[in-house]
Design a protein around this motif. Structure first.
Motif, mmCIF file in Angstrom:
data_model
loop_
_atom_site.group_PDB
_atom_site.id
_atom_site.type_symbol
_atom_site.label_atom_id
_atom_site.label_comp_id
_atom_site.label_asym_id
_atom_site.label_seq_id
_atom_site.Cartn_x
_atom_site.Cartn_y
_atom_site.Cartn_z
ATOM 1 N N TRP A 168 24.115 -20.917 -26.138
ATOM 2 C CA TRP A 168 23.029 -21.797 -26.597
ATOM 3 C C TRP A 168 23.600 -23.182 -26.854
ATOM 4 C CZ3 TRP A 168 23.090 -24.266 -31.355
ATOM 5 C CH2 TRP A 168 21.877 -24.802 -31.831
ATOM 6 N N SER A 169 22.774 -24.200 -26.657
ATOM 7 C CA SER A 169 23.188 -25.554 -27.027
ATOM 8 C C SER A 169 21.970 -26.337 -27.508
ATOM 9 C CB SER A 169 23.844 -26.284 -25.846
ATOM 10 O OG SER A 169 22.885 -26.596 -24.853
ATOM 11 N N PHE A 170 22.244 -27.323 -28.326
ATOM 12 C CA PHE A 170 21.193 -28.205 -28.841
ATOM 13 C C PHE A 170 21.783 -29.600 -28.912
ATOM 14 C CE2 PHE A 170 19.065 -30.588 -32.160
ATOM 15 C CZ PHE A 170 17.716 -30.340 -31.901
ATOM 16 N N ASN A 171 21.051 -30.584 -28.376
ATOM 17 C CA ASN A 171 21.528 -31.960 -28.455
ATOM 18 C C ASN A 171 20.379 -32.880 -28.852
ATOM 19 O OD1 ASN A 171 20.439 -33.513 -25.867
ATOM 20 N ND2 ASN A 171 20.973 -31.424 -25.234
ATOM 21 N N ALA A 172 20.698 -33.853 -29.652
ATOM 22 C CA ALA A 172 19.705 -34.843 -30.086
ATOM 23 C C ALA A 172 20.354 -36.223 -30.092
ATOM 24 C CB ALA A 172 19.183 -34.509 -31.481
ATOM 25 N N SER A 173 19.618 -37.233 -29.644
ATOM 26 C CA SER A 173 20.142 -38.599 -29.641
ATOM 27 C C SER A 173 19.074 -39.544 -30.179
ATOM 28 C CB SER A 173 20.557 -39.015 -28.223
ATOM 29 O OG SER A 173 19.467 -38.928 -27.331
ATOM 30 N N ARG A 174 19.523 -40.525 -30.931
ATOM 31 C CA ARG A 174 18.599 -41.468 -31.562
ATOM 32 C C ARG A 174 18.185 -42.563 -30.584
ATOM 33 N NH1 ARG A 174 17.657 -42.815 -36.914
ATOM 34 N NH2 ARG A 174 19.479 -41.648 -37.625
ATOM 35 N N THR A 175 16.883 -42.805 -30.521
ATOM 36 C CA THR A 175 16.329 -43.930 -29.767
ATOM 37 C C THR A 175 15.469 -44.726 -30.735
ATOM 38 O OG1 THR A 175 16.283 -42.590 -27.745
ATOM 39 C CG2 THR A 175 14.970 -44.610 -27.758
ATOM 40 N N GLY A 176 16.011 -45.801 -31.244
ATOM 41 C CA GLY A 176 15.303 -46.545 -32.282
ATOM 42 C C GLY A 176 15.289 -45.740 -33.573
ATOM 43 N N ALA A 177 14.091 -45.471 -34.065
ATOM 44 C CA ALA A 177 13.975 -44.735 -35.329
ATOM 45 C C ALA A 177 13.774 -43.233 -35.126
ATOM 46 C CB ALA A 177 12.814 -45.295 -36.144
ATOM 47 N N PHE A 179 14.534 -39.413 -32.822
ATOM 48 C CA PHE A 179 15.481 -38.650 -32.023
ATOM 49 C C PHE A 179 14.757 -37.973 -30.860
ATOM 50 C CE2 PHE A 179 17.992 -38.856 -35.899
ATOM 51 C CZ PHE A 179 19.295 -38.926 -35.425
ATOM 52 N N SER A 180 15.360 -38.027 -29.689
ATOM 53 C CA SER A 180 14.911 -37.182 -28.584
ATOM 54 C C SER A 180 15.870 -36.000 -28.534
ATOM 55 C CB SER A 180 14.933 -37.949 -27.265
ATOM 56 O OG SER A 180 16.234 -38.431 -26.983
ATOM 57 N N TRP A 181 15.382 -34.867 -28.065
ATOM 58 C CA TRP A 181 16.244 -33.694 -28.110
ATOM 59 C C TRP A 181 16.021 -32.766 -26.922
ATOM 60 C CZ3 TRP A 181 14.374 -28.657 -28.369
ATOM 61 C CH2 TRP A 181 13.007 -28.524 -28.635
ATOM 62 N N GLY A 182 16.970 -31.877 -26.714
ATOM 63 C CA GLY A 182 16.876 -30.854 -25.682
ATOM 64 C C GLY A 182 17.716 -29.657 -26.097
ATOM 65 N N SER A 183 17.437 -28.530 -25.503
ATOM 66 C CA SER A 183 18.171 -27.313 -25.853
ATOM 67 C C SER A 183 18.252 -26.423 -24.625
ATOM 68 C CB SER A 183 17.467 -26.572 -26.993
ATOM 69 O OG SER A 183 18.189 -25.412 -27.359
ATOM 70 N N THR A 184 19.355 -25.697 -24.487
ATOM 71 C CA THR A 184 19.509 -24.775 -23.363
ATOM 72 C C THR A 184 19.940 -23.406 -23.865
ATOM 73 O OG1 THR A 184 21.846 -25.302 -23.004
ATOM 74 C CG2 THR A 184 20.220 -26.657 -21.843
ATOM 75 N N ALA A 185 19.689 -22.403 -23.051
ATOM 76 C CA ALA A 185 20.187 -21.048 -23.300
ATOM 77 C C ALA A 185 20.529 -20.446 -21.945
ATOM 78 C CB ALA A 185 19.148 -20.198 -24.009
ATOM 79 N N SER A 186 21.677 -19.798 -21.858
ATOM 80 C CA SER A 186 22.122 -19.182 -20.612
ATOM 81 C C SER A 186 22.579 -17.757 -20.875
ATOM 82 C CB SER A 186 23.279 -19.980 -19.994
ATOM 83 O OG SER A 186 22.885 -21.302 -19.716
ATOM 84 N N ALA A 187 22.279 -16.877 -19.933
ATOM 85 C CA ALA A 187 22.661 -15.475 -20.067
ATOM 86 C C ALA A 187 24.096 -15.272 -19.614
ATOM 87 C CB ALA A 187 21.721 -14.599 -19.242
#
Length: 215
Positions: A168-177, A179-187
């Motif tokens: 599993w992974s989770f990433n978030a990055s700030r754009t102005g005020a 956060f945009s985010w994404g997450s993955t899961a792999s078997a």
């Protein structure tokens, strides 16, 4: 060495009283029956398929808040609100069948140090498929972003699939005020030869039992 007469029983077996012979026969039947039941159970395990592939998740009309002081990730709206706060962006393998693109996902609020999921596992779920997180690592943490990785178990209520270890992974990055985010899961597909090997052991056990009782 015991001698077998053509078309008859060995000499040693003839000397066993009838009431003891019936007990021996019953014991042999129970052993063979138990071996057959074990084979059937192993065959059932072999028939269950591991979940394969990976899935990428992204926001669906939701906002995420990263609090590095409290080590928390909070979604607005949270998973208890009507609708979904995440969706499937892309998927592959059997996950493409279980979670096609656009599938609604509910992502739960969580803390990453120590790991804790609000409401308990799974950390995210759809109407059929979910991910239980069991371990987490902070790859990067800063004022403008967060990157986490972890391990867990992919599960589905769709028949024919067994719980499968995954990453599993989770990433978030700030754009102005915000956060945009994404997450993955792999078997992580386990060695498919394990179940086959265990089934082979059961078959060898049955063959050995048959040879033993045929003497």
């Amino acid at each position: 060495m015991a001698q077998r007469l053509l078309g008859g029983k060995p000499e040693w077996e003839k000397s066993i009283p009838p009431h003891l012979q019936s007990k021996i026969n019953m014991k042999n039947k129970l052993i063979i029956s138990g071996t057959l039941m074990a084979m059937i159970a192993m065959a059932s395990v072999a028939q269950a398929a591991s979940i394969t592939g990976s899935v990428e998740l992204t926001a669906d009309a939701s906002v995420v808040t990263i609090n590095t002081g409290a080590n928390s990730v909070t979604f607005t709206p949270d998973y208890t609100a009507a609708g979904n706060n995440a969706k499937v962006d892309s998927s592959s393998g059997s996950l493409a069948l279980l979670l096609p693109s656009g599938t609604g996902i509910e992502y739960k609020n969580f803390t990453y140090s120590p790991l804790s999921v609000v409401g308990g596992n799974p950390i995210w779920f759809s109407s059929t498929t979910s991910f239980d997180i069991t371990g987490i690592t902070i790859e990067f943490e800063g004022g403008n972003g967060l990157l986490l990785s972890g391990t867990g178990i992919l599960k589905t209520t769709v028949a024919g699939y067994e719980p499968t270890l995954g990453t599993w992974s989770f990433n978030a990055s700030r754009t102005g005020a915000t956060f945009s985010w994404g997450s993955t899961a792999s078997a992580n597909v386990p060695d498919g030869g394990t179940s086959v090997a265990l089934l082979g052991v059961s078959l060898l056990g049955l063959a050995g039992a048959r040879r033993k009782f045929a003497r």
